[in-house]
Design an enzyme around this catalytic site. Structure first.
Site, PDB file in Angstrom:
ATOM      1  N   GLY B 150       0.829  -1.193   0.000  1.00  0.00           N
ATOM      2  CA  GLY B 150       0.000   0.000   0.000  1.00  0.00           C
ATOM      3  C   GLY B 150       0.867   1.248   0.000  1.00  0.00           C
ATOM      4  N   CYS B 151       0.291   2.349  -0.440  1.00  0.00           N
ATOM      5  CA  CYS B 151       1.065   3.586  -0.572  1.00  0.00           C
ATOM      6  C   CYS B 151       1.520   4.102   0.789  1.00  0.00           C
ATOM      7  CB  CYS B 151       0.262   4.637  -1.329  1.00  0.00           C
ATOM      8  SG  CYS B 151      -1.402   4.916  -0.701  1.00  0.00           S
ATOM      9  N   PHE B 152       0.607   4.178   1.752  1.00  0.00           N
ATOM     10  CA  PHE B 152       1.011   4.614   3.090  1.00  0.00           C
ATOM     11  C   PHE B 152       2.023   3.645   3.683  1.00  0.00           C
ATOM     12  CE2 PHE B 152      -3.165   6.938   3.264  1.00  0.00           C
ATOM     13  CZ  PHE B 152      -2.647   8.193   3.512  1.00  0.00           C
TER      14      PHE B 152
END
Lengths: 343, 343, 343, 343
Positions: B150-152
Site C-alpha cells: 500500500g502507498c502509506f
C-alpha cells in the site's frame, strides 16, 4: 453608544489586514489609526484591495506620538521584536493587544533560546496576560496588556487543555501541526513562492518552533501537576489559510469517545467559538472565521485530537478582537460572528 | 533482446494509468494487453489523454482468457477484492503483481477486520511475497506472486525499517501521514470534489486504516523482537500526488542526527530509490518519480523521521515495475529513472 | 422592526448554502424554511458544517404546502427546470426570486435551443423581471417575480452595459470567461474531480453556453440599436470561487482610458457593489463578497474590459439578496457588506 | 556513439532546471558545464533537489572561458539582456540556443519598444533563426544560432500558423492567454506569493506583452499577405505549469470543424509534438511534456482555437532541445518522448 477608539500599529501585513477586515465592521469600534511605514500616506485600500469602497483610511507612520493618547485600544501587529522596543513608550491609559511573540513567555531564558535575543523588558512582561479567552477569560477581562497567542499555540492548547486539566494523559504528547502559507506573512519568500508551495508538503523547524514554550507554559498553568514533555512538529501545507493540529496522547486508562467528549463539553460549555465535531474537523469549515473546531478518536488508551482554526482569525486577529471585547465589557462574540464559506 | 510480455488488468484507474505511463517506455517490456470493462473497445488514449500519440492500444474486457497464457507478467490494478476472485484462475506460467490489498496480509482474521470480508484464498496468500524491494529484494527476485505494498505502508515502512531492525526505539510509534487526492482513485466522490478538497485539510479513518496491519506485519518480520504498537493516522491534504509521513519515535538512549543517519545509510546503502536528505523532504521533489526521500531530526531521545513518496509511483505502479525488474533479472531501476519536475 | 419571512427551496447546493450564509445574518430577515429533499429531517449544519453554532434549522421537503403562505419571500435554488414546474403553484402573496435559468429568457425558441426543453410557462415568464440591480433597479423594486441572472451573464453584462448604452463599440464582441469549480455545483463529477481539476485549465461549451442569450437580450434592452454579435467562451480554471471575464471590443473611434473610465463612472455612479479599479481586478479581492470589480485597458480602438465577481455571491445568492432588498424597500446593501479576505 | 557536449549558462532558474531534467537523460548528450553565479561551487542537486542521485554536476561561474571551446552546443538560460552582452564572445564553433528574448526580433525599434533597451547587436541578430521547429524546421537544421521562442509565442503561433498560411481569416485576431506561475521565474515576487496567487486570477501587461511582436513577425513570415492586427492579452492563472491560449478569429467564409481540422492536419502532418484533439485540450495533459495540444470549435464564421502547452517544456527547454536535435541531425523527438501524468 460611544465607540472604542482603536489603532493598529503595523497594518500592512496579514495580521493587520485581518484586524481591519474585522474592526471596520465591529459595531462598537472606530478605527482611528492604522500605520505602516512603507506605505505611509497611501490609502489603506491600495494595499488591501479587498477593502475598496469600505474604508477611506490612510496609512500613518509607526511612531509613538500624542495621537496615541486619544486612543482606547492599540493593536500591535508588528514584526517580532518591535513591540519589545515600543511598549514602554505607549500611553498608560491605552490598552494594548500585542499579536507578536514578544510578551508571551514568562521565562527570559526560554525567550532567548527560542527568539534568539535577550528579553529586555521582563518586568513589563509580568503585566501581560496571555490572551487565550477560552483559558484565561477572567484575567483578560481585567487586563491592560495582552499577549495574543501564537497561531499554532492556540490550536494546540485548545485541543489539550481539557485533557491536561483533568490529568487523563500520561507520557509525552506528540503534536503534528500543519499550516497554510499565509502563516509565513505577506512578504514573498522561497518557501511561499507559488511554484514551490503549490502541490508541496514539507516539515520545518523540527524541535525548535517558538510556539512550543508558550504551549507548555500555558498547559502547566492549567494544571501545574502536568510535567510531561510535548513534541510540536510544524509542517507547511499547500493551502493559504488554516491550521490543522493532530495531537496524540496516551491515556492513563481506557476511555470511550463519549467520555472524552464529556471532558471537552464541560471545559468549553460557555465557549461560543469552540465547536465540538463528531468527526474530523476540516480547515475549510473554519476558514475566515473565529471558530476552533475540535474532533477526536480513541482506541483503548490511544487518543488523537484534531483541531482546525484559521491561523489569521482565531490564530491572530480574531482572537485579538475577542480579547478586546472582553477587556471592554462587550459580549465576547461581538463583531466576530461570521460563517466561513461552503465551499 | 526479447521483451517481457505484460498485461494490465484494470487499466482505467490511476494505478493502471501510471503502469501504462511507465511500462510503455520500459526498454525491456512490451505491453500486450490492457483491460477495463467500462471502456472495452475504446482506445487507451481516449481514457488517458496524456498518452495520445504514444500508444495505439485498445482496452479489452477483464476476463480470464487464453490470451493471458501468452503473457509473462500480469499486473492487477483492480478494485480491492477482485484479485482474490481472479488469481486462482490465472495461468501458472505468468508472474503476477497485485497492486490491491488482497494478498498482503498473512493473518486471515486481521484481513477480515480491516477489509470487512473473509479471506477466501489464504493458502494462495502464503505464496505471495510482499513486494517492497528495499526490504525483501531477495525473496522478490525468486517469487512468482507479488503483493505490491500500500502507498502509506511503503512510506511508513521505509521510514522505520532501519530503526526497528537495530532496535533503537522504545514504546509505541506515532505516524501522522498525509496524502494527495489521487490516493482516493479516479472516481469522483464527495471528499475529492474540487470545491471541497482544494484548500482543505482533514483527518480520516482514525485507528482504522487498512495499511496499518501490513506495516506492523512487515516491521515484525524485519525484527521479530519489535512488539510495540504503532498508531497510523491518515489525513487528506489539498494536493493531487504525494504522501508525506511524519513518524515520531522515542529512542532507547539519546542519539545524534549523524548516528541516525548512519543507521539509514547502512540499511539503504544499495537502494537506488531511497534518497537520504539532510532536511525535510518535500513531496514536490519526488512527485512523478519512484524515489522515496527520507529526512529526520533528533532531540535527546525524541526522533522524528519524514518520508515523502509519490503515492502512485513508489506507492503503487513504480514499485510494481521495480518488482517486475527484480523478478525478471533486470537492473532494479530499468525504466524507472526519471526525475521529478522543478517546479 | 418586523422581519421579512423567507424560505429557500433547494438549500443543499452551493446556491442554497450561500443564501443561508447571507440570510441568517441579514438584519431584516428571518429564515423560516429551508428545503432539500435528500436531506429532509436533517439539521442544516450537518450539510453545511460552516454554519455549526449559527443555526438550528432543519431541512424540510421541497413541497408546495400551506406553510409557504406564511412567507413573504421565496428563494428558489433548485436544479434547472424545477422552478418551471413549481412557480404556478406558489401563493400569490409571496415574492419569488428564482436563481435558476428557467425564467430569464423572453423568447421560447431561444430557451428551447439553449436549455434543451420547451418552455411551458411563457405567459408567466412575462411577469418575471431580470434581476440585475445595476441595470434594472427600478423594475426590480416593483416586481413580484425575479429571474436572478446567471453568474457568467452578470459578469459580462456589467462589463459591457456602459459601452453598449453609449454605442461606442463596433463589430462583434469577444468574451473569454473563466470560472471556478464551484460553478459546477455541489455534486461530484468528472470535471470537478480534484485530481483532474487542480492544476488544470480547459475550455467547454464552445458557442453553446446557456448564459449567452440572456446577455444578448439584456444588452439589447440597454440599447436596442446594438445588434452586433457576441462570442462567449467559457473556461474552467483551477480555483474554487470566482469568475473572471475578459471582454474584447473594437471601438468606433480611438478613446483614452480616462474616457472609458468616465463612461463606467457615470453608468455606475450610484452602484455600491461595482468597484472601478485602475488595473486588472483579481478574483481574490471579490471572493466571498457581492462586489463586481471592473478594470480596462485601451490601445487605439482596441479595448479590453476585465470583470471579476464571486460566482456564488454577486453571481448568484448575493445578487438574489440584493434583489430582495430592493423589493422590500431596504437599502440595497443591507446584509451584504462584508469584505473578502486578504489573503 | 559520440555524444554532443553541451553547456548551460544560467542553470539555476526554471529554464535551466528543465534543460537539466531533459538533457541529463538525453541519449546523445553529455552535459559538461552548468553555470549559476550565485551558486558557483555548489552541487546542482542542492539547488534542484529533484535531481538528487541523478547528477554529480557542480555549478560553475558564468564566464566566457576557454572551457567553452570544448563544447558543441551552448544553451543560454540567462535573464533577458544577458545574451546580448555575451554572444559575440562565444567561440565560433559552438552552436548556441538562446532561451531569452534578445535575438528573436528582427526590428531594432520594435525590440526597443518592447524590451525597453536598444538592441546592440542587430547584425548578429540577422544570423539567428527563430527556433520554432514546426514552422522553421529546415532553417533550424542548418543554423548555428537559435533564438528559442517565448512561451506565449509558441502557443499562439502554433494555433494560428495553419490558418494564416491558408489565408482563411479576416480582421484582427484576439488571443486570450493564461499562464501558470512558473512563467514568472524562480525568484519570489508579489504576484507569485502563494497566499496571493493561489485561488486568484488576474490579467497583466494589457497591449504590452513582449511576445506579441515575435508572434506577428513569425506569422507574417508564414504568409506575407497577412497584415491584420492581433491582440494578445496575458493572464495569471492559479496553477504552476501550463499555458492555455484561446484564439478568436473571424473566417472569410463559413467553414466546418472538419475543414478547419484538415488545415491543421495538413500543416502538422509530420509534427510529432503537435496533437490535434477533438475537444478542448487541458494543460494537465501536456504538463511536463513537449507536446502542444490543439483543439477548436467553429460556428458560422466564428472560430476559436485552443492551444495548451507546458510553458517550461514546449514553451522553453523542451523546444530548445528539439532545436538541438534538428541542428545535430538527430531524430526530432530524441530524449523528448515522455508522457505527462494522469492525474
Amino acid at each position: 453608544m460611544e465607540k472604542v477608539k482603536v489603532g493598529i500599529l503595523g497594518g500592512s501585513g496579514y495580521g493587520g489586514s485581518e484586524l481591519l477586515r474585522i474592526l471596520l465592521f465591529h459595531p462598537r469600534v472606530e478605527v482611528c489609526l492604522v500605520t505602516a511605514n512603507e506605505h505611509a500616506g497611501k490609502r489603506v485600500d491600495h494595499v488591501h484591495p479587498n477593502l475598496r469602497r469600505l474604508t477611506d483610511l490612510v496609512f500613518a507612520e509607526t511612531v509613538v506620538s500624542d495621537e496615541l493618547k486619544a486612543l482606547d485600544c492599540l493593536f500591535l501587529a508588528l514584526p517580532h521584536g518591535e513591540s519589545l522596543k515600543l511598549v514602554r513608550q505607549l500611553p498608560e491609559r491605552v490598552t494594548v493587544i500585542d499579536l507578536a511573540g514578544d510578551f508571551r513567555l514568562n521565562d527570559g531564558d526560554v525567550f532567548e533560546e527560542y527568539y534568539g535575543r535577550p528579553h529586555t523588558a521582563l518586568e513589563l512582561q509580568r503585566q501581560f496576560v496571555y490572551g487565550l479567552p477560552e483559558i484565561n477569560r477572567q484575567r483578560i477581562a481585567s487586563a491592560r496588556l495582552i499577549a495574543n497567542p501564537g497561531c499554532f499555540a492556540t490550536a494546540v492548547i485548545l485541543g489539550l487543555a481539557p485533557l491536561i486539566e483533568s490529568g487523563v494523559t500520561q507520557g509525552r504528547i506528540i503534536v503534528d501541526a500543519k499550516t497554510g502559507s499565509s502563516g509565513s506573512g505577506a512578504k514573498p519568500a522561497a518557501n511561499t513562492h507559488h511554484p514551490k508551495r503549490a502541490n508541496s508538503f514539507f516539515a520545518y523547524k523540527a524541535f525548535a518552533h517558538q510556539h512550543l514554550p508558550e504551549v507548555v507554559q500555558t498547559l502547566r498553568a492549567v494544571n501545574p501537576e502536568w510535567q510531561e514533555g510535548l513534541v510540536l512538529q510544524t509542517h507547511s501545507a499547500p493551502m493559504v489559510r488554516g491550521i490543522f493540529a493532530s495531537t496524540y496522547c496516551m491515556l492513563r486508562r481506557p476511555m470511550t469517545s463519549e467520555q472524552i467528549g464529556d471532558l471537552f463539553k464541560r471545559y468549553y460549555h460557555d465557549c461560543f467559538f469552540v465547536r465540538l465535531v463528531g468527526e474530523s474537523p476540516d480547515v475549510n469549515w473554519v476558514k475566515n472565521t473565529n471558530f476552533a473546531d475540535i474532533g477526536w478518536a480513541v482506541s483503548g488508551m490511544d487518543l488523537v485530537v484534531f483541531v482546525a482554526i484559521d491561523n489569521l482569525v482565531k490564530g491572530a486577529a480574531g482572537q485579538a478582537v475577542q480579547n478586546m471585547n472582553l477587556m471592554f465589557g462587550f459580549e465576547e462574540q461581538t463583531g466576530l460572528v461570521f460563517p466561513g464559506g461552503h465551499p
